[in-house]
Motif scaffolding. Structure first.
Motif, short mmCIF file in Angstrom:
data_model
loop_
_atom_site.label_atom_id
_atom_site.label_comp_id
_atom_site.label_asym_id
_atom_site.label_seq_id
_atom_site.Cartn_x
_atom_site.Cartn_y
_atom_site.Cartn_z
N THR A 135 47.22 -8.39 29.19
CA THR A 135 46.50 -8.44 27.61
C THR A 135 47.40 -9.63 27.02
O THR A 135 46.75 -10.57 25.73
CB THR A 135 45.45 -8.39 26.43
OG1 THR A 135 47.53 -7.41 26.13
CG2 THR A 135 45.65 -6.63 27.33
N LYS A 136 48.79 -9.43 26.89
CA LYS A 136 49.90 -9.82 26.40
C LYS A 136 51.07 -10.35 27.57
O LYS A 136 51.27 -9.54 28.60
CB LYS A 136 50.07 -9.87 24.99
CG LYS A 136 50.83 -8.49 24.71
CD LYS A 136 51.07 -7.27 23.65
CE LYS A 136 51.43 -6.61 23.55
NZ LYS A 136 50.94 -5.77 24.07
N ASN B 208 44.75 -7.15 35.34
CA ASN B 208 44.04 -5.79 35.20
C ASN B 208 45.39 -5.43 34.18
O ASN B 208 44.98 -4.20 33.89
CB ASN B 208 43.13 -5.61 35.30
CG ASN B 208 42.54 -5.37 36.55
OD1 ASN B 208 44.20 -4.38 37.23
ND2 ASN B 208 41.40 -5.24 36.83
N LYS C 55 43.62 -14.08 32.01
CA LYS C 55 42.98 -12.72 31.41
C LYS C 55 41.46 -12.92 31.94
O LYS C 55 40.68 -11.96 32.74
CB LYS C 55 42.38 -13.09 29.58
CG LYS C 55 43.56 -11.83 28.67
CD LYS C 55 43.45 -11.76 27.63
CE LYS C 55 44.12 -11.62 26.50
NZ LYS C 55 43.83 -11.62 25.07
N GLU C 56 40.95 -14.78 32.16
CA GLU C 56 40.06 -14.23 32.88
C GLU C 56 40.38 -14.21 34.73
O GLU C 56 38.40 -14.19 35.00
CB GLU C 56 39.73 -16.03 32.57
CG GLU C 56 39.63 -16.79 31.57
CD GLU C 56 38.98 -18.05 31.99
OE1 GLU C 56 40.02 -19.16 32.76
OE2 GLU C 56 38.70 -19.13 30.81
#
Length: 111
Positions: free
Chosen positions: A71-72, A43, A37-38
């Motif tokens: 995100t997951k 994205n 996520k960083e």
């Protein structure tokens, strides 16, 4: 412990996560999600390939894959990859990585 190779991301939407010792990075998916996520390039959906040489050895289950949706991880996408499923550039990148870091093999199940 694990290492994330982002270098393949730009060309193939693939990230390789390499186990650095006998512990499987699959036990640290929460930490991996946080690191992914960083990354500003992550994205959208990417394929994450886990190289488990250090924890599984050079066996049928050395490489596995999971989709990451930004995100997951999509757990239903879990797949063990055969040697024929792995792109040659990934295999070559991993060989070079382990050649440049022989100390990693010393702390693995390979030693």
């Amino acid at each position: 412990m694990f290492d994330i190779n982002y270098s393949l991301l730009n060309s193939n939407n693939i990230i390789v996560i390499t186990a650095l010792n006998h512990e499987s990075p699959l036990d640290n998916l929460k930490d991996i999600v946080a690191r992914l996520k960083e990354c500003k390039n992550v994205n959208n959906s990417i394929l994450v390939i886990f190289d488990l040489l250090c924890c599984n050895g050079n066996e049928w289950n050395r490489f596995i894959s999971l989709l990451f949706d930004g995100t997951k991880f999509i757990h239903q996408s879990f797949s063990v990859l055969s040697n024929d499923d792995i792109m040659p550039n990934i295999v070559n990148t991993q060989k070079l990585y382990f050649t440049q870091h022989p100390e990693i093999i010393k702390s693995s199940v390979m030693n």
